[in-house]
Design an enzyme around this catalytic site. Structure first.
Site, PDB file in Angstrom:
ATOM      1  N   GLU A  29      32.627   5.543   0.404  1.00 31.65           N
ATOM      2  CA  GLU A  29      32.655   4.131   0.000  1.00 31.65           C
ATOM      3  C   GLU A  29      31.267   3.682  -0.443  1.00 31.65           C
ATOM      4  OE1 GLU A  29      35.497   2.782  -0.998  1.00 31.65           O
ATOM      5  OE2 GLU A  29      36.304   2.978   1.033  1.00 31.65           O
ATOM      6  N   THR A  31      29.663   4.702  -2.980  1.00 34.32           N
ATOM      7  CA  THR A  31      28.888   5.860  -3.455  1.00 34.32           C
ATOM      8  C   THR A  31      29.087   6.066  -4.956  1.00 34.32           C
ATOM      9  OG1 THR A  31      30.756   7.201  -2.806  1.00 34.32           O
ATOM     10  CG2 THR A  31      28.886   7.191  -1.303  1.00 34.32           C
ATOM     11  N   GLY A 119      41.906  -4.811  -1.854  1.00 33.76           N
ATOM     12  CA  GLY A 119      41.085  -3.592  -1.897  1.00 33.76           C
ATOM     13  C   GLY A 119      41.894  -2.357  -2.233  1.00 33.76           C
ATOM     14  N   LEU A 120      43.092  -2.535  -2.821  1.00 34.42           N
ATOM     15  CA  LEU A 120      43.907  -1.375  -3.216  1.00 34.42           C
ATOM     16  C   LEU A 120      43.961  -1.242  -4.741  1.00 34.42           C
ATOM     17  CD1 LEU A 120      46.835  -1.704  -0.618  1.00 34.42           C
ATOM     18  CD2 LEU A 120      44.746  -0.351  -0.424  1.00 34.42           C
ATOM     19  N   SER A 122      44.399  -3.455  -7.369  1.00 37.71           N
ATOM     20  CA  SER A 122      45.385  -4.075  -8.252  1.00 37.71           C
ATOM     21  C   SER A 122      44.774  -4.331  -9.633  1.00 37.71           C
ATOM     22  CB  SER A 122      45.930  -5.365  -7.645  1.00 37.71           C
ATOM     23  OG  SER A 122      44.877  -6.245  -7.359  1.00 37.71           O
ATOM     24  N   SER A 123      43.470  -4.590  -9.707  1.00 42.70           N
ATOM     25  CA  SER A 123      42.888  -4.877 -11.029  1.00 42.70           C
ATOM     26  C   SER A 123      42.753  -3.616 -11.874  1.00 42.70           C
ATOM     27  CB  SER A 123      41.571  -5.634 -10.907  1.00 42.70           C
ATOM     28  OG  SER A 123      40.695  -4.960 -10.062  1.00 42.70           O
ATOM     29  N   GLU A 155      35.621  -3.710 -16.942  1.00 42.72           N
ATOM     30  CA  GLU A 155      35.257  -4.423 -15.695  1.00 42.72           C
ATOM     31  C   GLU A 155      33.782  -4.819 -15.727  1.00 42.72           C
ATOM     32  OE1 GLU A 155      36.372  -5.388 -12.560  1.00 42.72           O
ATOM     33  OE2 GLU A 155      38.441  -4.707 -12.629  1.00 42.72           O
ATOM     34  N   ASP A 167      37.981   3.638  -8.951  1.00 40.06           N
ATOM     35  CA  ASP A 167      39.318   3.045  -8.972  1.00 40.06           C
ATOM     36  C   ASP A 167      40.066   3.445 -10.241  1.00 40.06           C
ATOM     37  OD1 ASP A 167      38.228   1.856  -6.785  1.00 40.06           O
ATOM     38  OD2 ASP A 167      38.161  -0.165  -7.633  1.00 40.06           O
ATOM     39  N   TYR A 217      29.042  -7.621  -3.975  1.00 35.87           N
ATOM     40  CA  TYR A 217      29.169  -6.251  -4.493  1.00 35.87           C
ATOM     41  C   TYR A 217      28.020  -5.969  -5.463  1.00 35.87           C
ATOM     42  CZ  TYR A 217      31.268  -2.138  -6.651  1.00 35.87           C
ATOM     43  OH  TYR A 217      31.494  -0.875  -7.122  1.00 35.87           O
TER      44      TYR A 217
HETATM   45  C1  GLA Z   1      35.401  -1.219  -5.471  1.00 34.30           C
HETATM   46  C2  GLA Z   1      34.838  -0.718  -6.796  1.00 34.30           C
HETATM   47  C3  GLA Z   1      34.660   0.803  -6.773  1.00 34.30           C
HETATM   48  C4  GLA Z   1      33.870   1.249  -5.538  1.00 34.30           C
HETATM   49  C5  GLA Z   1      34.421   0.611  -4.261  1.00 34.30           C
HETATM   50  C6  GLA Z   1      33.550   0.877  -3.064  1.00 34.30           C
HETATM   51  O1  GLA Z   1      36.689  -0.722  -5.276  1.00 34.30           O
HETATM   52  O2  GLA Z   1      35.681  -1.079  -7.862  1.00 34.30           O
HETATM   53  O3  GLA Z   1      34.037   1.224  -7.962  1.00 34.30           O
HETATM   54  O4  GLA Z   1      32.514   1.001  -5.695  1.00 34.30           O
HETATM   55  O5  GLA Z   1      34.567  -0.792  -4.402  1.00 34.30           O
HETATM   56  O6  GLA Z   1      33.559   2.218  -2.744  1.00 34.30           O
END
Ligand code: GLA
Length: 391
Positions: A29, A31, A119-120, A122-123, A155, A167, A217
């Site tokens: 995470e 990274t 955090g799954l 969706s975007s 994005e 993602d 972020y």
């Molecule tokens: C979001 C970002 C990813 C990643 C994670 C953290 O999901 O879109 O690129 O950085 O957070 O690991």
């Protein structure tokens, strides 16, 4: 009447349906934007898109989840806060347009079952399903990896989030039953079967709203860049933070002057190491070791990277205590959203009861539990072949 007809006013057989999944990250995470390693898998949850070309150059966007509908021309694709969710598909069109592609106009109807903002991804799912549909309908000479990179650029440039590529990659390239070990710097990857034996993957939504998540972020991304620039004075040949090894870090960490930034880097460097080791334990069927790396990942995200927050911590701590659970951590960007848990399959019901009670007691929030499979990446859904909510 199907969704397509319900929203556009005409159905028939001449619209096509595409699907892109959401993803869960097992470990690795914060990274990806350092060029490091991640270990995600695609979910069976996702976004379906019914799409049909128009002849008048208009783009109409409908969603079964949001009331907001948008009807615009090709010169009106710029980001606009008031367009809400439709900025994702608009952004994909805008990127492709910037890169020289032209479109006849389309009707788009989206339907999804990934909880938003959990955090799954969706975007990434809505962006990828749009990119895939535009590629296939327009017969554009782009590979799936090109679409992965395109949706990440979108994005970054259109939505203003400095995200890495995890993602988009997971959503585009996922395979049923497999996790993906991805090196983000080079996009080298390999599939690793997610063979969990007697254990199940349980995803839990903390239902904590992710406030200010995008700005926090971007702040972490900037901290890593600042810290790496200082470290690089001693490591001129190392191209990015994701390539800094533990030995070099131990020698040169004092170069990073700000103690907070030093903690951020410490997380990234140790987490990269954990990803490689945990993928190896999974290959060897050592789930207890895998679960232990998950725990250490969460602790590091809590103490060093500081992206968990009291709700995610309470949810993970409840899981660690529950019988039958051998690993639990937050997944995704953090600041709210979901956790991922490895739970003995005979104890899933008791686990849910114990976690729910403890989490509710500590936070007053109700957790949601998801049972989804590890599914395939983005694809067209053929009429009559795969079940689909559009017909
Ligand atoms: C979001 C970002 C990813 C990643 C994670 C953290 O999901 O879109 O690129 O950085 O957070 O690991």
């Amino acid at each position: 009447m199907g969704y397509f007809e319900q929203y556009t006013g005409s159905g028939g057989e001449d619209f096509r349906v595409f699907f892109a999944p959401g993803r869960v990250n097992l470990i690795g995470e914060h990274t990806d934007y350092t060029g490091g390693y991640v270990f995600p898998a695609a979910l069976s949850y996702g976004t379906w898109l019914g799409v049909r070309p128009r002849t008048d150059g208009r783009f109409r966007f409908f969603s079964t989840s949001f009331d907001k509908q948008v009807d615009i021309g090709a010169d009106e694709l710029a980001y606009s806060a008031e367009d809400g969710w439709s900025n994702y598909p608009k952004g994909v069109l805008w990127m492709l347009q910037q890169e020289g592609h032209a479109f006849p106009g389309y009707d788009f109807v989206f339907h999804g079952n990934i909880p938003n903002g959990a955090g799954l991804s969706s975007s990434a799912s809505i962006s990828m399903v749009t990119a895939l549909a535009l590629r296939d309908l327009g017969q554009l000479p782009l590979t799936t990896i090109d679409l992965v990179k395109l949706t990440q650029r979108m994005e970054n440039q259109y939505m203003g989030v400095s995200c890495g590529i995890m993602d988009q990659f997971a959503v585009g390239m996922g395979k049923a039953g497999q996790a993906m070990l991805l090196r983000c710097e080079t996009l080298e990857y390999e599939y690793v079967p997610l063979e969990l034996g007697d254990y199940s993957l349980v995803i839990i939504n903390s239902n904590k709203r992710r406030e200010l998540a995008d700005s926090k972020y971007n702040e972490r991304v900037a901290e890593c860049a600042t810290g790496f620039a200082q470290l690089q004075k001693q490591l001129p040949h190392v191209p990015n933070l994701g390539n800094v090894n533990a030995a070099d870090w131990e020698r040169f960490q004092e170069e990073v002057t700000d103690p907070v930034i030093r903690k951020r880097l410490e997380h990234v460097i140790r987490e990269n190491d954990r990803v490689k080791r945990s993928a190896e334990s999974l290959r060897q069927g050592d789930l207890l070791a895998f679960g232990d790396y998950m725990r250490r990942s969460h602790e590091s995200l809590r103490d060093l990277y500081e992206v968990t927050g009291k709700e995610l911590d309470a949810l993970v701590e409840a899981a660690w205590k529950a019988e039958g659970c051998i690993g639990a951590r937050m997944t995704g960007a953090g600041f709210g959203g979901c956790t991922v848990n490895l739970v003995h399959r005979d104890q899933v019901d008791a686990f849910k009861r114990a976690v729910e009670e403890e989490y509710r007691g500590k936070t007053g929030l109700h957790p949601d539990f998801y049972h989804c499979e590890i599914g395939d990446g983005a694809r067209e859904i053929e009429r009559g072949v795969e079940p689909c909510p559009f017909w």
